[in-house]
Design a protein around this motif. Structure first.
Motif: not given
Ligand code: MN
Ligand code: MN
Length: 365
Positions: A234, A298, A305, A325, A327, A341
Motif C-alpha cells: 500500500d 494501519h 487493513h 503504513t 500515511e 504513504e
Molecule cells: Mn493505507
C-alpha cells in the motif's frame, strides 16, 4: 503441525475450548496456506487441542488446497451435499463432546451460526478474532520477504504512473497504464481499487478515479498496492504537474515533514499513539490540523487493513516484526490533496521502509 496451528491448539487448551472453526478466507489462508474465495459456499478450517485439523472446501477446489500444501484431512463437498453435516461428522470423530466452540464472531453470519448451534446444541461460542489478529500482527521472515516483493512492485507501479503523466490524460487512462504494466509483470491482483486523482479530486481521501484530465498546476495523487502470494502492499505518492502554488508547496512539505518525523520515531517500545501524535502535531502546528481527518496508518499483510491501528488513542507498544503504513495527509477542498504513504517494518533497533519510491516533491514538466 505448523507453528501457527500449534499456537491455536495451545490457545484452545488455555480457554477450555474443544474446537476452533475458522471461516474467513484470510484466516484460513494464514493458518493453512490455502487461499480460496468460496463466495456463498462454506470454507472452513477446524483446529483441535490435540487431534489433527481438517479443512473443508468446495469439492472443485480440493486439488488447489493440496497444491497449496495442506497435508491433513481434506473434505470436499459437491453442490448437492450439505457441508455442515460433513463438518459435524468430522468434528465428532475427533472429540467426544463439544461445549465451547471458537469462531470468528465478526465474520460468521446468522445462518451459519444457527447451523453450528443446531449441530452442537447447548455449546457456547468464543471469539477467535483477537487471538488471530495478535498472531497476524507479528510477521514471520517468510511473510516479510513476500511483503518486500509486494512493496517493490508498488514502487514500480508509482514509477509507471509518474511516467504516464501528461497534459490532457485522464485519471482512468493513467490507472489503466499502471495496471497493464503490472499485469505484464505477473501481478494478478491489486490490494484495492487503484486511485489516480488529480486537481480538486485529490482533496478527497477516498476519491474515485474518473474521466478528469490532468492540467498544468495540478497535484496528482496515486494510492495503490499489489498482492503478491496473498500479501498486500500500500503506497501513496503525490507529484506536481508543472508549477504549483505556494500553498500547494507548503501543504506538500508539511505532509512530508510529518511523515518523516513519524517514521524516524518507529522502534520497538514506542506506542502507536506516540507516532500518530508526532505526525498530527506537525500538521497542526502548520495550521492544517482540521484537514488531516484520518488515523496515521494501519497494519497490513494478508488484509489491506489489519493490526496494529496507528491512532492517537492506541497505547499498544510497537514490536519487532510489525508492518504498518504511515500515511499522513492534508486535504483542503479546491486547494490541494496530498498524502504520502509508506509501508514500515519494525526491526529490533528501529525500522525499515519497505516502499522506497522517492518522497521529495517531484515536479513533472
Ligand atoms: Mn493505507
Ligand atoms: Mn493507501
Amino acid at each position: 503441525m505448523t507453528n501457527k496451528l500449534n499456537e491455536i491448539s495451545k490457545w484452545l487448551k488455555e480457554n477450555d475450548s474443544e474446537v476452533c472453526f475458522i471461516t474467513s478466507p484470510e484466516n484460513v489462508f494464514y493458518l493453512s496456506g490455502f487461499y480460496s474465495d468460496p463466495h456463498e459456499r462454506v470454507l472452513g478450517l477446524a483446529i483441535f487441542q490435540d487431534a489433527e485439523p481438517f479443512l473443508i472446501c468446495p469439492g472443485m477446489e480440493t486439488n488447489d488446497a493440496r497444491n497449496a500444501g495442506w497435508q491433513y484431512e481434506l473434505i470436499g463437498y459437491s453442490d448437492i451435499e450439505h457441508p455442515w453435516e460433513l463438518v459435524h461428522n468430522a468434528i465428532v470423530k475427533r472429540v467426544k463432546s463439544i461445549s465451547k466452540i471458537a469462531i470468528e464472531k465478526e465474520h460468521m453470519n446468522v445462518e451459519r451460526y444457527e447451523a453450528l448451534t443446531n449441530l452442537f446444541p447447548g455449546s457456547i461460542f468464543l471469539s477467535a478474532e483477537e487471538k488471530l489478529r495478535k498472531l497476524r500482527m507479528i510477521k514471520s521472515k517468510d511473510e516479510i520477504a513476500t511483503l518486500r516483493q509486494a512493496c517493490e512492485l508498488a514502487d514500480f507501479a508509482i514509477q509507471i504512473g509518474v511516467e504516464e503523466i501528461s497534459e490532457g490524460k485522464s485519471e482512468l487512462a493513467i490507472l489503466a497504464a499502471i495496471e497493464y504494466a503490472l499485469k505484464k509483470k505477473g501481478v494478478s491482483q491489486m490490494s484495492f481499487s487503484t486511485m489516480v486523482l488529480t486537481g480538486a479530486n485529490a482533496a478527497s481521501p477516498h476519491g474515485t478515479p474518473g474521466p478528469t484530465t490532468i492540467k498544468k498546476g495540478d497535484l496528482v495523487l496515486f494510492d495503490l498496492g499489489v498482492i503478491v502470494d496473498g500479501y498486500c502492499s500500500d503506497i501513496t505518492r503525490t507529484v506536481a504537474y508543472g508549477d504549483i502554488s505556494d500553498q500547494q508547496y507548503e501543504i506538500y512539505n508539511t505532509v512530508l515533514k510529518a511523515q518523516l518525523a513519524a517514521v524516524s520515531m518507529v522502534k520497538p517500545g514506542v506506542t502507536c499513539s506516540e507516532i500518530d501524535l508526532k505526525a498530527r502535531r506537525t500538521i497542526t502546528d502548520a495550521g492544517y490540523g482540521p484537514y488531516f481527518p484520518h488515523r496515521l496508518g494501519h497494519g497490513l499483510g494478508i488484509s489491506i487493513h489489519e493490526y496494529p491501528s496507528i491512532t492517537e488513542k492506541n497505547s499498544l507498544p510497537l514490536e519487532e516484526g510489525m508492518v504498518f503504513t504511515i500515511e499522513p495527509g492534508i486535504y483542503v477542498p479546491n486547494v490541494a490533496g496530498v498524502r504520502i504513504e509508506d509501508d514500515i517494518l519494525v526491526t529490533s533497533t528501529g525500522c525499515e521502509t519497505l516502499t522506497k519510491f522517492p518522497k521529495e516533491l517531484q515536479i513533472i514538466k
